[in-house]
Design a protein around this motif. Sequence first.
Motif, PDB file in Angstrom:
ATOM      1  N   ARG A 193       0.813  -1.211   0.000  1.00  0.00           N
ATOM      2  CA  ARG A 193       0.000   0.000   0.000  1.00  0.00           C
ATOM      3  C   ARG A 193       0.852   1.269   0.000  1.00  0.00           C
ATOM      4  NH1 ARG A 193      -3.971   2.310   4.681  1.00  0.00           N
ATOM      5  NH2 ARG A 193      -4.924   3.896   3.404  1.00  0.00           N
ATOM      6  N   SER A 194       2.001   1.212   0.635  1.00  0.00           N
ATOM      7  CA  SER A 194       2.855   2.397   0.729  1.00  0.00           C
ATOM      8  C   SER A 194       3.634   2.647  -0.554  1.00  0.00           C
ATOM      9  CB  SER A 194       3.842   2.224   1.894  1.00  0.00           C
ATOM     10  OG  SER A 194       4.721   1.147   1.636  1.00  0.00           O
ATOM     11  N   GLY A 195       3.470   1.774  -1.555  1.00  0.00           N
ATOM     12  CA  GLY A 195       4.216   1.899  -2.800  1.00  0.00           C
ATOM     13  C   GLY A 195       5.414   0.961  -2.847  1.00  0.00           C
ATOM     14  N   ARG A 196       5.637   0.242  -1.753  1.00  0.00           N
ATOM     15  CA  ARG A 196       6.703  -0.753  -1.685  1.00  0.00           C
ATOM     16  C   ARG A 196       6.231  -1.860  -0.752  1.00  0.00           C
ATOM     17  NH1 ARG A 196       9.515  -0.579   3.232  1.00  0.00           N
ATOM     18  NH2 ARG A 196       8.997   1.234   4.491  1.00  0.00           N
ATOM     19  N   PRO A 197       6.703  -3.078  -0.926  1.00  0.00           N
ATOM     20  CA  PRO A 197       6.324  -4.137   0.012  1.00  0.00           C
ATOM     21  C   PRO A 197       6.823  -3.789   1.420  1.00  0.00           C
ATOM     22  CG  PRO A 197       7.323  -5.072  -1.957  1.00  0.00           C
ATOM     23  CD  PRO A 197       7.547  -3.584  -2.010  1.00  0.00           C
ATOM     24  N   ALA A 198       5.941  -3.900   2.404  1.00  0.00           N
ATOM     25  CA  ALA A 198       6.292  -3.592   3.790  1.00  0.00           C
ATOM     26  C   ALA A 198       5.304  -4.299   4.701  1.00  0.00           C
ATOM     27  CB  ALA A 198       6.245  -2.088   4.035  1.00  0.00           C
ATOM     28  N   PHE A 199       5.739  -4.639   5.915  1.00  0.00           N
ATOM     29  CA  PHE A 199       4.778  -5.229   6.844  1.00  0.00           C
ATOM     30  C   PHE A 199       4.022  -4.115   7.549  1.00  0.00           C
ATOM     31  CE2 PHE A 199       8.077  -4.846  10.196  1.00  0.00           C
ATOM     32  CZ  PHE A 199       7.315  -4.524  11.312  1.00  0.00           C
ATOM     33  N   PHE A 200       2.750  -4.386   7.855  1.00  0.00           N
ATOM     34  CA  PHE A 200       1.933  -3.403   8.548  1.00  0.00           C
ATOM     35  C   PHE A 200       1.351  -3.956   9.839  1.00  0.00           C
ATOM     36  CE2 PHE A 200      -0.950  -5.720   5.835  1.00  0.00           C
ATOM     37  CZ  PHE A 200      -2.099  -5.882   6.602  1.00  0.00           C
ATOM     38  N   ASN A 201       1.628  -5.224  10.129  1.00  0.00           N
ATOM     39  CA  ASN A 201       1.111  -5.824  11.361  1.00  0.00           C
ATOM     40  C   ASN A 201       1.885  -7.097  11.633  1.00  0.00           C
ATOM     41  OD1 ASN A 201      -0.541  -6.247  13.600  1.00  0.00           O
ATOM     42  ND2 ASN A 201      -2.156  -7.228  12.439  1.00  0.00           N
ATOM     43  N   PHE A 202       1.921  -7.496  12.892  1.00  0.00           N
ATOM     44  CA  PHE A 202       2.381  -8.833  13.227  1.00  0.00           C
ATOM     45  C   PHE A 202       1.571  -9.346  14.402  1.00  0.00           C
ATOM     46  CE2 PHE A 202       5.542  -6.039  15.293  1.00  0.00           C
ATOM     47  CZ  PHE A 202       5.442  -6.432  16.621  1.00  0.00           C
ATOM     48  N   ILE A 203       1.467 -10.643  14.455  1.00  0.00           N
ATOM     49  CA  ILE A 203       0.734 -11.316  15.525  1.00  0.00           C
ATOM     50  C   ILE A 203       1.719 -12.244  16.205  1.00  0.00           C
ATOM     51  CG2 ILE A 203      -1.179 -12.864  16.083  1.00  0.00           C
ATOM     52  CD1 ILE A 203      -2.587 -11.715  13.557  1.00  0.00           C
ATOM     53  N   ILE A 204       1.959 -12.006  17.474  1.00  0.00           N
ATOM     54  CA  ILE A 204       2.933 -12.790  18.220  1.00  0.00           C
ATOM     55  C   ILE A 204       2.229 -13.480  19.384  1.00  0.00           C
ATOM     56  CG2 ILE A 204       3.673 -10.763  19.545  1.00  0.00           C
ATOM     57  CD1 ILE A 204       6.479 -11.982  19.631  1.00  0.00           C
ATOM     58  N   GLU A 205       2.317 -14.787  19.411  1.00  0.00           N
ATOM     59  CA  GLU A 205       1.636 -15.606  20.419  1.00  0.00           C
ATOM     60  C   GLU A 205       0.156 -15.223  20.512  1.00  0.00           C
ATOM     61  OE1 GLU A 205       4.263 -17.160  23.831  1.00  0.00           O
ATOM     62  OE2 GLU A 205       4.791 -15.038  23.638  1.00  0.00           O
ATOM     63  N   GLY A 206      -0.474 -14.997  19.357  1.00  0.00           N
ATOM     64  CA  GLY A 206      -1.898 -14.690  19.306  1.00  0.00           C
ATOM     65  C   GLY A 206      -2.250 -13.240  19.590  1.00  0.00           C
ATOM     66  N   VAL A 207      -1.275 -12.390  19.885  1.00  0.00           N
ATOM     67  CA  VAL A 207      -1.542 -10.983  20.195  1.00  0.00           C
ATOM     68  C   VAL A 207      -1.309 -10.145  18.940  1.00  0.00           C
ATOM     69  CG1 VAL A 207      -0.903  -9.008  21.626  1.00  0.00           C
ATOM     70  CG2 VAL A 207      -0.891 -11.308  22.609  1.00  0.00           C
ATOM     71  N   ASN A 208      -2.355  -9.471  18.488  1.00  0.00           N
ATOM     72  CA  ASN A 208      -2.336  -8.656  17.280  1.00  0.00           C
ATOM     73  C   ASN A 208      -1.762  -7.276  17.626  1.00  0.00           C
ATOM     74  OD1 ASN A 208      -3.316  -6.718  15.294  1.00  0.00           O
ATOM     75  ND2 ASN A 208      -4.601  -8.364  14.516  1.00  0.00           N
ATOM     76  N   MET A 209      -0.590  -6.963  17.065  1.00  0.00           N
ATOM     77  CA  MET A 209       0.083  -5.714  17.380  1.00  0.00           C
ATOM     78  C   MET A 209      -0.777  -4.503  17.042  1.00  0.00           C
ATOM     79  SD  MET A 209       1.955  -2.941  15.874  1.00  0.00           S
ATOM     80  CE  MET A 209       2.465  -3.514  14.278  1.00  0.00           C
TER      81      MET A 209
END
Length: 193
Positions: free
Chosen positions: A148-164
Amino acid sequence: MNRRHMIAMTSSAFAIPTMSVAVPTATAQTLVDGLVAEVNDVIASNMSEAAMINRFAAIFDRYSDVPTIARYCLGVDARRASAAELRAYTAAFRDYIAGKYGRRFQEFVGGQIIVVGAKPVKEWVEVETSVRLRGRNPFQMDWHVSDRSGRPAFFNFIIEGVNMLLTERAEIGAMLDKRRGNLSALIEDMKAI
């Protein structure tokens, strides 16, 4: 019930920001491969906490869509902010997140993150990783990647079931409510954390 709780209840259908889907699965996995390699290097480096946090801030800048994450976590208040306020908030948010999650990643010292695979989900790609720490069972950490930002990038992560994203949106909202909606006060306090 305050206004933030009411907004959260009425907008729960929009829990994740809309992303454009053009990033190929292989591209998303390659991005997370690079991210994981850098995080593993920091974990294995034995550097000080301050140095680790600085490295994590640089990794966050390189691999994530910081403006999208920051705006989402601010919620509806992002629409009321001036351009200057939004820039200042985004910079403070970046440092706040790097410090918070940089300290969390310190728990991974002596361990390793391994990329397992990737699959398209809704309008993004989810890249699954396995976190292997000494003395603990492996656990899953998923990364959400978009372009979405015009380049591949992460926008979220889920760690041990917790949505950042959802966790930080709730926490930033509570911090802003505590300051009676004063974004400038929130920015200054985030800088001090």
